[in-house]
Design a protein around this motif. Structure first.
Motif, short mmCIF file in Angstrom:
data_model
loop_
_atom_site.label_atom_id
_atom_site.label_comp_id
_atom_site.label_asym_id
_atom_site.label_seq_id
_atom_site.Cartn_x
_atom_site.Cartn_y
_atom_site.Cartn_z
N GLN A 29 0.85 -1.08 -0.05
CA GLN A 29 -0.13 -0.09 0.20
C GLN A 29 0.91 1.18 -0.01
N ILE A 30 1.83 1.19 0.76
CA ILE A 30 2.82 2.62 0.92
C ILE A 30 3.54 2.63 -0.29
N MET A 31 3.96 1.45 -1.00
CA MET A 31 4.69 1.59 -2.30
C MET A 31 3.70 2.20 -3.28
N LYS A 32 2.59 1.68 -3.26
CA LYS A 32 1.48 2.33 -4.29
C LYS A 32 1.45 3.89 -4.22
N LYS A 33 1.69 4.29 -2.95
CA LYS A 33 1.60 5.59 -2.63
C LYS A 33 2.84 6.42 -3.07
N TYR A 47 11.40 4.90 2.11
CA TYR A 47 11.68 6.42 2.14
C TYR A 47 10.68 7.04 1.54
N CYS A 48 10.06 8.28 2.00
CA CYS A 48 9.14 8.91 1.63
C CYS A 48 9.20 9.52 0.02
N PRO A 49 8.05 9.69 -0.64
CA PRO A 49 8.52 10.19 -1.93
C PRO A 49 8.90 11.68 -1.96
N CYS A 50 8.79 12.45 -0.78
CA CYS A 50 9.49 13.75 -0.98
C CYS A 50 10.84 14.04 -0.30
N GLY A 51 11.26 12.76 0.11
CA GLY A 51 12.47 12.81 0.50
C GLY A 51 12.66 13.20 1.94
N VAL A 52 11.73 13.48 2.80
CA VAL A 52 11.71 14.13 4.09
C VAL A 52 11.85 13.13 5.07
N SER A 53 10.97 11.93 4.94
CA SER A 53 10.81 10.99 6.10
C SER A 53 11.28 9.70 5.66
N ASP A 54 11.60 9.00 6.67
CA ASP A 54 11.92 7.21 6.56
C ASP A 54 11.69 6.63 7.46
N PHE A 55 11.64 5.39 7.59
CA PHE A 55 11.53 4.63 8.90
C PHE A 55 11.84 3.12 8.42
N THR A 56 12.23 2.34 9.46
CA THR A 56 12.67 1.03 9.44
C THR A 56 11.65 0.08 9.54
N LEU A 57 11.69 -0.96 8.43
CA LEU A 57 10.69 -1.96 8.51
C LEU A 57 11.69 -3.42 8.89
N ALA A 58 10.95 -4.19 9.78
CA ALA A 58 11.44 -5.38 10.20
C ALA A 58 11.55 -6.35 9.18
N GLY A 59 12.50 -7.15 8.89
CA GLY A 59 12.56 -8.25 7.70
C GLY A 59 11.45 -9.47 8.42
N GLN A 81 2.05 16.82 1.81
CA GLN A 81 0.69 16.36 1.13
C GLN A 81 1.12 15.91 -0.43
N HIS A 82 1.52 14.66 -0.68
CA HIS A 82 1.65 14.13 -1.75
C HIS A 82 0.53 14.26 -3.00
N GLU A 83 -0.63 13.90 -2.63
CA GLU A 83 -1.69 14.09 -3.75
C GLU A 83 -1.79 15.50 -4.12
N VAL A 84 -1.71 16.53 -3.24
CA VAL A 84 -1.75 17.88 -3.51
C VAL A 84 -0.50 18.30 -4.47
N LEU A 85 0.73 17.57 -4.26
CA LEU A 85 1.76 18.18 -4.82
C LEU A 85 1.72 17.47 -6.35
N ARG A 86 1.12 16.30 -6.33
CA ARG A 86 1.01 15.56 -7.68
C ARG A 86 -0.11 16.27 -8.36
N ALA A 87 -1.15 16.78 -7.94
CA ALA A 87 -2.21 17.46 -8.61
C ALA A 87 -1.58 18.68 -9.19
N ARG A 88 -0.81 19.57 -8.45
CA ARG A 88 -0.15 20.68 -8.93
C ARG A 88 0.89 20.52 -10.31
N LYS A 89 1.43 19.34 -9.89
CA LYS A 89 2.61 19.10 -11.15
C LYS A 89 1.46 18.67 -12.34
N ARG A 90 0.43 18.28 -12.39
CA ARG A 90 -0.30 17.81 -13.55
C ARG A 90 -0.87 19.06 -14.23
#
Length: 95
Positions: A29-33, A47-59, A81-90
């Motif tokens: 789900q997060i990869m789809k976003k 890693y967040c699409p905007c490059g600001v946030s990241d977190f660890t996932l357990a294997g 707000q990724h959806e807002v940014l994508r709408a602006r780019k379009r």
């Protein structure tokens, strides 16, 4: 966007969390976003699409449903707000 050698594809994510269906679903789900998941030794990092946030996932998470909720919760903490940014780019630049 081409994958780098350490980035997981959706198929790799399914294989990595094969015995953990809830976690695999949350990661997909997060990869789809737009989040990028990379392998880091025994663990993974998202890693967040905007490059600001990241977190660890357990294997291999101890409790599947609990870890899946943590994945979703951490992903929702992205400050952009990724959806807002994508709408602006379009729409293109304002004139």
């Amino acid at each position: 966007m081409p994958l780098t050698s350490d980035e997981l594809s959706k198929g790799d994510a399914r294989k990595s969390w094969r015995g953990y269906p809830e976690t695999a679903k949350a990661v997909l789900q997060i990869m789809k976003k737009g989040w990028v998941v990379r392998r880091e030794g025994k663990h993974y990092r998202a890693y967040c699409p905007c490059g600001v946030s990241d977190f660890t996932l357990a294997g291999s998470p101890g409790r599947d449903a609990v870890h899946a909720n943590k994945v979703r919760g951490n992903a929702s903490k992205c400050p952009k707000q990724h959806e807002v940014l994508r709408a602006r780019k379009r729409q293109g630049p304002a004139r």
